[in-house]
Design a protein around this motif. Structure first.
Motif, PDB file in Angstrom:
ATOM      1  N   VAL A   7       0.858  -1.177   0.000  1.00  0.00           N
ATOM      2  CA  VAL A   7       0.000   0.000   0.000  1.00  0.00           C
ATOM      3  C   VAL A   7       0.900   1.234   0.000  1.00  0.00           C
ATOM      4  O   VAL A   7       1.815   1.342   0.816  1.00  0.00           O
ATOM      5  N   VAL A   8       0.650   2.148  -0.926  1.00  0.00           N
ATOM      6  CA  VAL A   8       1.396   3.400  -1.011  1.00  0.00           C
ATOM      7  C   VAL A   8       0.453   4.526  -0.606  1.00  0.00           C
ATOM      8  O   VAL A   8      -0.549   4.776  -1.276  1.00  0.00           O
ATOM      9  N   MET A   9       0.764   5.169   0.503  1.00  0.00           N
ATOM     10  CA  MET A   9      -0.020   6.314   0.950  1.00  0.00           C
ATOM     11  C   MET A   9       0.381   7.521   0.109  1.00  0.00           C
ATOM     12  O   MET A   9       1.561   7.716  -0.196  1.00  0.00           O
ATOM     13  N   VAL A  10      -0.609   8.340  -0.249  1.00  0.00           N
ATOM     14  CA  VAL A  10      -0.368   9.538  -1.052  1.00  0.00           C
ATOM     15  C   VAL A  10      -1.134  10.686  -0.395  1.00  0.00           C
ATOM     16  O   VAL A  10      -2.336  10.564  -0.144  1.00  0.00           O
ATOM     17  N   GLY A  11      -0.435  11.766  -0.109  1.00  0.00           N
ATOM     18  CA  GLY A  11      -1.107  12.928   0.463  1.00  0.00           C
ATOM     19  C   GLY A  11      -0.103  13.893   1.055  1.00  0.00           C
ATOM     20  O   GLY A  11       1.031  13.527   1.363  1.00  0.00           O
ATOM     21  N   LEU A  12      -0.530  15.116   1.197  1.00  0.00           N
ATOM     22  CA  LEU A  12       0.339  16.145   1.747  1.00  0.00           C
ATOM     23  C   LEU A  12       0.640  15.887   3.216  1.00  0.00           C
ATOM     24  O   LEU A  12      -0.085  15.161   3.898  1.00  0.00           O
ATOM     25  N   GLN A  13       1.692  16.531   3.688  1.00  0.00           N
ATOM     26  CA  GLN A  13       1.993  16.508   5.101  1.00  0.00           C
ATOM     27  C   GLN A  13       0.797  17.115   5.837  1.00  0.00           C
ATOM     28  O   GLN A  13       0.266  18.131   5.424  1.00  0.00           O
ATOM     29  N   GLY A  14       0.347  16.455   6.883  1.00  0.00           N
ATOM     30  CA  GLY A  14      -0.807  16.948   7.630  1.00  0.00           C
ATOM     31  C   GLY A  14      -2.145  16.492   7.083  1.00  0.00           C
ATOM     32  O   GLY A  14      -3.200  16.895   7.577  1.00  0.00           O
ATOM     33  N   GLY A  58       7.323 -12.072   2.585  1.00  0.00           N
ATOM     34  CA  GLY A  58       5.904 -12.385   2.561  1.00  0.00           C
ATOM     35  C   GLY A  58       5.026 -11.418   3.336  1.00  0.00           C
ATOM     36  O   GLY A  58       3.825 -11.656   3.494  1.00  0.00           O
ATOM     37  N   ALA A  59       5.606 -10.317   3.810  1.00  0.00           N
ATOM     38  CA  ALA A  59       4.839  -9.341   4.586  1.00  0.00           C
ATOM     39  C   ALA A  59       4.058  -8.411   3.669  1.00  0.00           C
ATOM     40  O   ALA A  59       4.501  -8.095   2.562  1.00  0.00           O
ATOM     41  N   SER A  60       2.905  -7.971   4.138  1.00  0.00           N
ATOM     42  CA  SER A  60       2.217  -6.848   3.511  1.00  0.00           C
ATOM     43  C   SER A  60       2.868  -5.588   4.062  1.00  0.00           C
ATOM     44  O   SER A  60       3.225  -5.537   5.245  1.00  0.00           O
ATOM     45  N   VAL A  61       3.022  -4.585   3.205  1.00  0.00           N
ATOM     46  CA  VAL A  61       3.765  -3.379   3.574  1.00  0.00           C
ATOM     47  C   VAL A  61       2.936  -2.155   3.227  1.00  0.00           C
ATOM     48  O   VAL A  61       2.272  -2.118   2.191  1.00  0.00           O
ATOM     49  N   VAL A  62       2.997  -1.144   4.091  1.00  0.00           N
ATOM     50  CA  VAL A  62       2.424   0.154   3.780  1.00  0.00           C
ATOM     51  C   VAL A  62       3.546   1.180   3.858  1.00  0.00           C
ATOM     52  O   VAL A  62       4.308   1.205   4.822  1.00  0.00           O
ATOM     53  N   VAL A  63       3.680   1.991   2.792  1.00  0.00           N
ATOM     54  CA  VAL A  63       4.684   3.043   2.750  1.00  0.00           C
ATOM     55  C   VAL A  63       3.980   4.357   3.079  1.00  0.00           C
ATOM     56  O   VAL A  63       3.125   4.820   2.330  1.00  0.00           O
ATOM     57  N   ASP A  64       4.362   4.930   4.222  1.00  0.00           N
ATOM     58  CA  ASP A  64       3.712   6.120   4.758  1.00  0.00           C
ATOM     59  C   ASP A  64       4.581   7.356   4.517  1.00  0.00           C
ATOM     60  O   ASP A  64       5.266   7.829   5.406  1.00  0.00           O
ATOM     61  N   ASN A  65       4.567   7.838   3.274  1.00  0.00           N
ATOM     62  CA  ASN A  65       5.255   9.068   2.891  1.00  0.00           C
ATOM     63  C   ASN A  65       4.266   9.910   2.079  1.00  0.00           C
ATOM     64  O   ASN A  65       3.175   9.451   1.782  1.00  0.00           O
ATOM     65  N   THR A  66       4.691  11.107   1.672  1.00  0.00           N
ATOM     66  CA  THR A  66       3.793  11.937   0.868  1.00  0.00           C
ATOM     67  C   THR A  66       3.577  11.337  -0.518  1.00  0.00           C
ATOM     68  O   THR A  66       2.476  11.398  -1.045  1.00  0.00           O
ATOM     69  N   SER A  67       4.619  10.786  -1.137  1.00  0.00           N
ATOM     70  CA  SER A  67       4.545  10.158  -2.471  1.00  0.00           C
ATOM     71  C   SER A  67       3.659  10.956  -3.424  1.00  0.00           C
ATOM     72  O   SER A  67       2.714  10.423  -3.998  1.00  0.00           O
ATOM     73  N   PRO A  68       3.963  12.252  -3.624  1.00  0.00           N
ATOM     74  CA  PRO A  68       3.031  13.110  -4.356  1.00  0.00           C
ATOM     75  C   PRO A  68       2.952  12.908  -5.862  1.00  0.00           C
ATOM     76  O   PRO A  68       1.927  13.209  -6.460  1.00  0.00           O
ATOM     77  N   SER A  69       4.008  12.392  -6.487  1.00  0.00           N
ATOM     78  CA  SER A  69       4.003  12.321  -7.948  1.00  0.00           C
ATOM     79  C   SER A  69       4.154  10.900  -8.463  1.00  0.00           C
ATOM     80  O   SER A  69       4.699  10.036  -7.772  1.00  0.00           O
ATOM     81  N   PRO A  70       3.697  10.665  -9.688  1.00  0.00           N
ATOM     82  CA  PRO A  70       3.895   9.337 -10.282  1.00  0.00           C
ATOM     83  C   PRO A  70       5.365   8.921 -10.297  1.00  0.00           C
ATOM     84  O   PRO A  70       5.678   7.755 -10.051  1.00  0.00           O
ATOM     85  N   ALA A  71       6.267   9.857 -10.554  1.00  0.00           N
ATOM     86  CA  ALA A  71       7.700   9.530 -10.593  1.00  0.00           C
ATOM     87  C   ALA A  71       8.199   9.050  -9.230  1.00  0.00           C
ATOM     88  O   ALA A  71       9.056   8.169  -9.149  1.00  0.00           O
TER      89      ALA A  71
END
Length: 141
Positions: A7-14, A58-71
């Motif tokens: 899971v890739v979290m996407v969103g601004l800080q806050g 074999g773990a499910s992973v969530v990346v909790d960063n802003t990740s704002p752009s496709p790149a």
């Protein structure tokens, strides 16, 4: 047992990404964030290695960063594809002014300099399945 995923979290800080992760995924997914290594050099490379290793275990992973752009999201989608695991995006679609107000209420290192918030806002693009995500969940608050 739930199917393994990235899971890739996407969103601004806050925007509430970390709170959403805590409420919805912390019990089932390994949480990876560059914020876990505030003083590390090459945090991006470290994150890539950590995510790849967790997926290989074999773990499910969530990346909790802003990740704002496709790149910025592409390397994570590629890691999931290489591991044969679906990648899902969770987009916290929260107005900039709401994020700014929440950020201003933070203390110490938790507060992001405004230039960082506005820089991320300038790059913010809603994620889509065209990037390789199997699903995109949009959360508005």
């Amino acid at each position: 047992m739930a199917r393994q995923e990235l899971v890739v979290m996407v969103g601004l800080q806050g925007s509430g990404k970390s709170r959403w992760v805590t409420e919805h995924l912390a019990g089932t997914h390994a949480v990876v964030s560059k914020d876990h290594w505030p003083n590390a050099r090459r945090r991006e490379a470290r994150q890539q290695r950590t995510v790849a290793a967790l997926l290989a275990q074999g773990a499910s992973v969530v990346v909790d960063n802003t990740s704002p752009s496709p790149a910025e999201r592409a390397p994570l989608v590629a890691l999931a594809a290489a591991a044969g695991v679906p990648a899902r995006a969770v987009f916290l679609d929260v107005p900039l002014e709401t994020c700014r107000a929440r950020n201003e209420a933070r203390e110490g290192r938790a507060r992001v300099p405004l230039v960082g918030l506005y820089s991320a806002a300038g790059r913010l693009t809603a994620p889509s399945t065209a990037e390789g995500f199997s699903e995109v969940t949009v959360v508005r608050s």
